[in-house]
Design an enzyme around this catalytic site. Structure first.
Site, PDB file in Angstrom:
ATOM      1  CG  HIS A  15      73.696  21.340  38.128  1.00  0.00           C
ATOM      2  ND1 HIS A  15      73.316  22.502  39.087  1.00  0.00           N
ATOM      3  CD2 HIS A  15      74.562  20.979  38.668  1.00  0.00           C
ATOM      4  CE1 HIS A  15      74.463  22.816  39.639  1.00  0.00           C
ATOM      5  NE2 HIS A  15      75.133  21.679  39.510  1.00  0.00           N
ATOM      6  CE  LYS A  70      81.009  23.329  48.042  1.00  0.00           C
ATOM      7  NZ  LYS A  70      80.740  22.862  46.692  1.00  0.00           N
ATOM      8  NE  ARG A 110      81.470  23.186  36.006  1.00  0.00           N
ATOM      9  CZ  ARG A 110      81.455  23.237  37.343  1.00  0.00           C
ATOM     10  NH1 ARG A 110      80.559  24.383  37.463  1.00  0.00           N
ATOM     11  NH2 ARG A 110      82.012  22.553  38.451  1.00  0.00           N
ATOM     12  CB  SER A 137      75.482  26.532  42.329  1.00  0.00           C
ATOM     13  OG  SER A 137      75.081  25.196  41.533  1.00  0.00           O
TER      14      SER A 137
HETATM   15  P1  ADP Z   1      79.685  19.758  43.578  1.00  0.00           P
HETATM   16  O1  ADP Z   1      79.613  20.511  44.859  1.00  0.00           O
HETATM   17  O2  ADP Z   1      79.798  18.389  43.747  1.00  0.00           O
HETATM   18  O3  ADP Z   1      80.822  20.075  42.406  1.00  0.00           O
HETATM   19  P2  ADP Z   1      77.709  20.963  41.920  1.00  0.00           P
HETATM   20  O4  ADP Z   1      76.275  21.159  42.239  1.00  0.00           O
HETATM   21  O5  ADP Z   1      78.435  22.165  41.786  1.00  0.00           O
HETATM   22  O6  ADP Z   1      78.253  19.943  43.109  1.00  0.00           O
HETATM   23  O7  ADP Z   1      77.843  20.031  40.488  1.00  0.00           O
HETATM   24  C1  ADP Z   1      77.407  18.848  40.598  1.00  0.00           C
HETATM   25  C2  ADP Z   1      77.816  18.279  39.147  1.00  0.00           C
HETATM   26  O8  ADP Z   1      77.439  18.982  38.090  1.00  0.00           O
HETATM   27  C3  ADP Z   1      79.345  18.129  38.901  1.00  0.00           C
HETATM   28  O9  ADP Z   1      79.841  16.849  38.369  1.00  0.00           O
HETATM   29  C4  ADP Z   1      79.591  19.296  38.053  1.00  0.00           C
HETATM   30  O10 ADP Z   1      80.821  19.227  37.216  1.00  0.00           O
HETATM   31  C5  ADP Z   1      78.383  19.276  37.260  1.00  0.00           C
HETATM   32  N1  ADP Z   1      78.128  20.721  36.781  1.00  0.00           N
HETATM   33  C6  ADP Z   1      78.024  21.854  37.468  1.00  0.00           C
HETATM   34  N2  ADP Z   1      77.774  22.981  36.399  1.00  0.00           N
HETATM   35  C7  ADP Z   1      77.814  22.232  35.385  1.00  0.00           C
HETATM   36  C8  ADP Z   1      77.442  22.915  33.747  1.00  0.00           C
HETATM   37  N3  ADP Z   1      77.325  24.102  33.932  1.00  0.00           N
HETATM   38  N4  ADP Z   1      77.696  21.957  32.919  1.00  0.00           N
HETATM   39  C9  ADP Z   1      77.704  20.711  33.084  1.00  0.00           C
HETATM   40  N5  ADP Z   1      78.047  20.158  34.273  1.00  0.00           N
HETATM   41  C10 ADP Z   1      78.089  20.843  35.361  1.00  0.00           C
END
Ligand code: ADP
Length: 158
Positions: A17, A41, A90, A128
Site C-alpha cells: 500500500h 468484513k 497485483r 493484508s
Molecule cells: P480492498 O479491500 O479494497 O482490496 P486493500 O486494503 O486490500 O483493500 O487494498 C487496497 C488497494 O491496494 C487495492 O487497489 C489493492 O489492489 C492494492 N494493494 C493491496 N496490496 C498491494 C500490494 N502488495 N501491491 C500493490 N497494491 C496493493
C-alpha cells in the site's frame, strides 16, 4: 489540479500500500487515502486505528490526506471533488474485479476515472490478509509491514 482517491481497507497497511501511495503522490497534485468502513468484513483494526496508522506513516507527504468513508466510492469522490481513483493491481486475479468496479464507477460518475498502478515486483505477493495470517501464527512479518505496524499487530494478538 488533479485530485485522486486511493481507497482500500488497509487492515493493516502494508509496504505494498505504502508503495502505491508514494508513487501516486508523485503523479497527482493531491491524494486522499480513503479508508473504507467495511461492515461485511470483521477487521483486525478499527477504522480509527487504521486511519491513525496511515497518518503516522504518510506524515512526510505534504499532498497526502487520510480520510475514512463509508457508502459508495463515487459519492466519496464527489464529496472530495476528486476525479481520479487509484487502485493497485497485483496479479491477473485482481484484474477482473477491478475492471468491473472501474467501469461501474465510471458509469455512475462520468467525471471519475480509475487509474491502475501495477504493484512493484517485490510486493506482488503481499496482502493484508497474508500479513494477518502469518502474524497469528507468530511468523516474521518484518518484510511485509513497517515496525510501527508490527507493534500494533502484536498488541492485537497478544
Ligand atoms: P480492498 O479491500 O479494497 O482490496 P486493500 O486494503 O486490500 O483493500 O487494498 C487496497 C488497494 O491496494 C487495492 O487497489 C489493492 O489492489 C492494492 N494493494 C493491496 N496490496 C498491494 C500490494 N502488495 N501491491 C500493490 N497494491 C496493493
Amino acid at each position: 489540479m488533479s485530485k485522486a482517491i486511493y481507497p482500500g481497507s488497509f487492515d493493516p497497511v502494508t509496504f505494498g500500500h505504502l508503495d502505491i501511495i508514494g508513487r501516486s503522490a508523485k503523479i497527482v497534485d493531491e491524494l486522499v487515502v480513503g479508508v473504507l468502513v467495511n461492515s461485511t468484513k470483521q477487521p483486525m483494526f478499527t477504522i480509527e486505528e487504521r486511519v491513525e496508522m496511515l497518518k503516522h506513516l504518510t506524515k512526510d507527504y505534504s499532498n497526502v490526506e487520510i480520510i475514512s468513508f463509508d457508502g459508495l466510492l463515487v459519492d466519496f469522490a464527489r464529496e472530495e471533488k476528486a476525479d481520479i481513483i487509484v487502485r493497485g493491481l497485483r496479479a491477473v486475479t485482481d484484474f477482473e474485479y477491478e475492471l468491473q468496479m472501474a467501469q461501474t464507477n465510471h458509469i455512475m460518475e462520468k467525471c471519475v476515472d480509475t487509474i491502475f498502478l501495477t504493484t512493484s515486483l517485490k510486493y506482488s505477493y503481499l496482502s493484508s490478509s497474508i500479513v494477518k495470517e502469518v502474524a497469528w501464527l507468530h511468523g516474521d512479518i518484518s518484510q511485509f509491514v513497517p515496525a510501527f505496524v508490527i507493534d500494533k499487530i502484536q498488541e492485537k494478538i497478544s
